[in-house]
Design an enzyme around this catalytic site. Structure first.
Site, PDB file in Angstrom:
ATOM      1  N   ARG A   8      -9.058  -0.128   7.249  1.00 12.06           N
ATOM      2  CA  ARG A   8     -10.008   0.793   6.617  1.00 12.06           C
ATOM      3  C   ARG A   8     -10.373   1.941   7.554  1.00 12.06           C
ATOM      4  NH1 ARG A   8     -14.542  -1.060   2.172  1.00 12.06           N
ATOM      5  NH2 ARG A   8     -14.625   0.951   1.202  1.00 12.06           N
ATOM      6  N   CYS A   9      -9.340   2.544   8.117  1.00 10.86           N
ATOM      7  CA  CYS A   9      -9.596   3.661   9.036  1.00 10.86           C
ATOM      8  C   CYS A   9      -8.327   4.451   9.227  1.00 10.86           C
ATOM      9  CB  CYS A   9     -10.076   3.153  10.388  1.00 10.86           C
ATOM     10  SG  CYS A   9      -8.768   2.524  11.438  1.00 10.86           S
ATOM     11  N   GLN A  25       0.826  -1.206   0.000  1.00 11.10           N
ATOM     12  CA  GLN A  25       0.000   0.000   0.000  1.00 11.10           C
ATOM     13  C   GLN A  25       0.865   1.263   0.000  1.00 11.10           C
ATOM     14  OE1 GLN A  25      -3.121  -2.033   3.009  1.00 11.10           O
ATOM     15  NE2 GLN A  25      -3.513   0.133   2.701  1.00 11.10           N
TER      16      GLN A  25
END
Ligand code: CDP
Length: 795
Positions: free
Chosen positions: A375-376, A228
């Site tokens: 996802r935060c 990522q």
């Protein structure tokens, strides 16, 4: 002319700019099977790596015997920590500056930890070889629970660390303790609730993997990997390996979901690279599903106690929280280095609260390391859960409507920019508007009546209504506050317009399915008057892309999206000088018309030129006082983060006989400022809500007392399927970010962050008339039925 926060600027001009529902450019290759994931990469002479993992959670390694594996025809090598020590690669730094074994040197600290690696000619031979490696273990007592780990006589997880006499990692606190205690002392009402945000696995469809290729002719290491953050990984990789950074190339091709799981560096990547270096052949390592679940970065695992102090009529005056955090065997959480508890101190949420104080203790245990931002934005999920659950607890204590109590305490829309009691600077918000819209969409009053009717009739199925009015914080930097391993969290875009009028935009962030190839092209289309089909977006290759810190915490739009807009505006500025040359006018007389996308001579609208004609001019007839070409780069360091928000309302029906929870209605109203692509946003919301349902209803990584992972595969770690997902009703409001070049905020994580408390609040709400104040996640039917039974509601 520059655009900016005003949403009226972006009304869609038919070229695929801001606000248009452009179909996703990337989907053609995905739905025709032409995606290019790490496991699709095949190189001549490529070898395969399989990792031997410990069956024990805590054990000293007495001996490793790889001779039976080495004797196999197709096995090329068996590597252990001793081999890596020769190359100084036996350990690697974690993102929190801890040191993790690449292959276990002395003592295993969690089940499935990496003990040895077998390199073979094909994947099957590598797997067979791994089974022939014989490891002798001296098994030790493990400790898996954070509270047990802090007991005096608990087994010591990290005995190799000097001065580490217990399993305590760090204490952290935030806010003003004295002021908060004073508010609590004087308060009319106080409430308290314990809640566990359970350990979760981010569960991307694609597991982690790498193809490492050392080229002894060029002295260059190329690693295709599931990353990522390719540039940050290149820098860290160079630091760990000693290979100079310009001789390291990280390529993150198509990535099948990241969700924070692909931010850390894992031993498998390092082993593949070390093996390629030693054997001078490409080496592929691809993780299996259970390896991914059992060993890669988990999320959450925060055991929290929340408290609120309020007046009798429901004005919240103070909030307190105390957390025990299980970090696993290494301190390997993924968050900006100055934030050991991530952005957890945003736990005042959407509310104007006078005093706040939070404290946290982190502990080592014999479990896999983690604490990634699933996802935060770095623990904002835990913070949102805490405050949104506590508001419901307070509403029940005061017998107030949970919508009403929120309305009373919201930061007013005219109070922005707003500084919270723990020091966050909220950019913009209109929380009441989003809540009102959600209440209307949910037909709130009708369901409240229906709820009472069912209670009065002693009906078999109870109705519960849950609300979450969350505020998010996304888009880290600014670089001075936020860094990863010392590298400031800016991001970048490099835009090059070709002579024939099309363009390539290269960005420092890395998409994992969010649609960046479409939305980033839309930003350029908007800002240059180009057609979106004429713009290609590239990402994920450190040899060609500008340096960036990667995609997590919904930072792509707030940071790299801003860089793309600024780079496009720089190109537009240069385009003006070329337009002046082509149109034989003075540069100050050239204006750009957003609607037509053309450059005009002021006062002579018929004298105009398109960006395509300007591109030709930049290469074939450039003005003498300008450089040829048409390109610009921007490295964007955001002045602040952005604060998206939303109101979610969940209506559940609970079967008193089985404890089963059915979603009657699921309403999600989001506000991410100006919207680039409403269709992609809708997709992001749907996916994130599904993950929120998984969190609230199904998922938990569990361990037994021996440290065995009991939820380590998809038979036992339950992900939601289409069967568990209801029909979502989505809506939106638009409150632009005043400091973002196109007024946008992030959105990708909002539904995962915002929905779990709405779901738990709904389940609690169905039973609160009987005195239920909390139900722990995951709320499987047995958990719900037992709660019903405890308060005499079961059938
Ligand atoms: O960093 P990440 O891409 O995961 O999150 P994001 O910046 O929230 O963006 C998720 C997707 O939604 C991207 O394709 C964005 O371009 C898109 N988006 C949008 O269309 N409009 C916004 N205001 C925010 C995001």
């Amino acid at each position: 002319e520059d655009g900016g926060p005003d949403p009226e600027t972006y009304c869609g001009h038919g070229r695929g700019g801001m606000g248009e529902e452009v179909e996703r450019k990337e989907d053609k290759r995905f739905i025709t099977g032409r995606g290019n994931y790490v496991d699709d990469i095949k190189k001549p002479g490529m070898l395969h790596c399989e990792i031997v993992r410990s069956p024990h959670a805590h054990a000293r390694i007495e001996n490793i015997d790889g001779s039976r594996a080495e004797a196999m025809d197709s096995v090329v090598a068996v590597l252990t920590a001793d081999d890596l020590l020769e190359h100084d690669l036996a350990t690697m730094p974690t993102l929190m500056d801890d040191t993790q074994d690449v292959l276990v040197n002395d003592k295993v600290k969690f089940q499935s930890q990496e003990v040895a690696a077998v390199i073979a000619e094909d994947r099957y031979a590598a797997k067979d070889g791994a089974q022939k490696v014989e490891v002798e273990y001296d098994v030790l007592d493990p400790v898996v629970d954070a509270a047990d780990a802090l007991e005096k006589d608990a087994p010591l997880v990290r005995d190799e660390l000097e001065d580490q006499e217990d399993n305590h990692i760090f204490d952290w606190d935030t806010g003003d303790k004295e002021a908060t205690d004073a508010v609590f002392d004087d308060a009319d009402v106080t409430v308290e609730e314990d809640m566990l945000y359970q350990r979760l696995h981010p569960a991307p469809i694609e597991t982690c993997g790498a193809v490492a290729d050392w080229d002894p002719g060029m002295d260059k290491m190329t690693v295709h990997m599931t990353s990522q953050a390719p540039h940050a990984h290149r820098t860290l990789f160079s630091q760990v390996s000693g290979i100079p950074e310009h001789k390291v190339r990280i390529v993150s091709p198509d990535v099948g979901g990241g969700f924070g799981n692909k931010v850390p560096i894992y031993p498998g990547y390092v082993v593949a690279a070390a093996a390629s270096y030693v054997l001078e052949q490409p080496v592929k390592w691809i993780e299996e599903r259970s390896e991914n679940i059992q060993t890669t970065g988990f999320a959450r695992d925060y055991d929290m106690t929340g408290e609120l102090a309020a007046t009798e009529d429901g004005i919240i005056e103070g909030v307190k929280v105390d957390v025990l955090a299980n970090h696993g065997a290494y301190n390997a959480a993924a968050q900006p280095s100055k934030f050991p508890a991530g952005f957890f101190n945003i736990f005042t949420g959407s509310y104007d609260i006078e005093a706040a104080y939070g404290s946290l203790t982190a502990a080592f245990t014999n479990t896999a390391p983690g604490g990634v931002a699933y996802r935060c934005s770095f623990r904002v999920t835990e913070a949102v859960y805490l405050i949104e659950r506590m508001v419901k607890v307070l509403a029940d204590e005061l017998e107030m409507d949970p919508a009403e109590i929120r309305r009373k305490n919201f930061i007013p829309s005219d109070a922005f920019p707003y500084e919270s009691a723990t020091g966050w600077n909220y950019d913009s918000g209109d929380y009441e508007k989003a809540l009102d819209k959600a209440l209307e969409m949910a037909d709130y009053d009708h369901y409240r009546e229906e709820q009472q009717r069912r209670i009065a009739n002693d009906a078999d199925k109870l109705i519960g209504i849950g609300i979450s009015s969350f505020t998010e914080v996304v888009g880290a930097g600014p670089g001075k506050q936020c860094d990863i391993a010392g590298i400031e969290m800016f991001d970048s875009a490099d835009l090059r317009v070709n002579p024939t009028g099309n363009a390539v935009l290269r960005v420092g962030v890395q998409t994992q399915g969010q649609g960046h190839e479409t939305t980033f092209a839309q930003i350029v289309a908007e800002e240059l008057g180009m057609d979106v089909d004429n713009i290609t977006v590239e990402h994920g290759d450190t040899d060609t892309e500008p340096y960036g810190l990667g995609t997590y915490g919904s930072r792509s739009t707030p940071v790299a999206g801003a860089a793309a807009a600024v780079a496009a505006r720089k190109v537009r500025d240069k385009a003006k000088s070329i337009a002046a040359n082509e149109l034989e006018a003075a540069e100050e007389d050239i204006t750009w018309d957003r609607e037509s996308g053309e450059f005009h001579v002021a006062g002579a609208p018929d004298r105009s030129i398109t960006i395509t004609e300007i591109a030709a001019g930049a290469y074939m007839n450039h003005p003498g006082d300008e450089e040829p070409g048409l390109e610009a780069t921007n490295y964007y360091d955001p002045p602040e983060m952005t604060y998206p928000f939303g109101s979610y309302i969940v209506i559940v029906e609970i079967d008193r006989e089985t404890g089963e929870v059915d979603f009657e209605k699921f309403v999600a109203v989001d506000d991410c400022g100006n919207r680039i692509n409403p269709m992609i946003i809708e997709g992001q919301i749907h996916g994130g809500l599904a993950q929120g349902i998984g969190t609230a209803m199904l998922e938990k990584v569990t361990y037994d007392d021996n440290g065995n992972v009991t939820g380590g595969d998809f038979m036992n770690y339950l992900l939601p399927t289409a069967n568990e997902i209801p029909n979502f009703e989505t809506g939106h409001t638009v409150t632009p970010s005043p400091h973002h070049p196109i007024g946008a905020k992030g959105v990708g994580e909002s539904p995962t962050v915002g929905s779990p408390p709405a779901i738990v609040n709904a389940v609690v709400d169905a039973m609160s008339h009987a005195g239920v104040s909390h139900v722990e996640m995951p709320m499987t039917p047995d958990v719900v039925w037992e709660t019903l039974d405890e308060v005499g509601l079961s059938r």
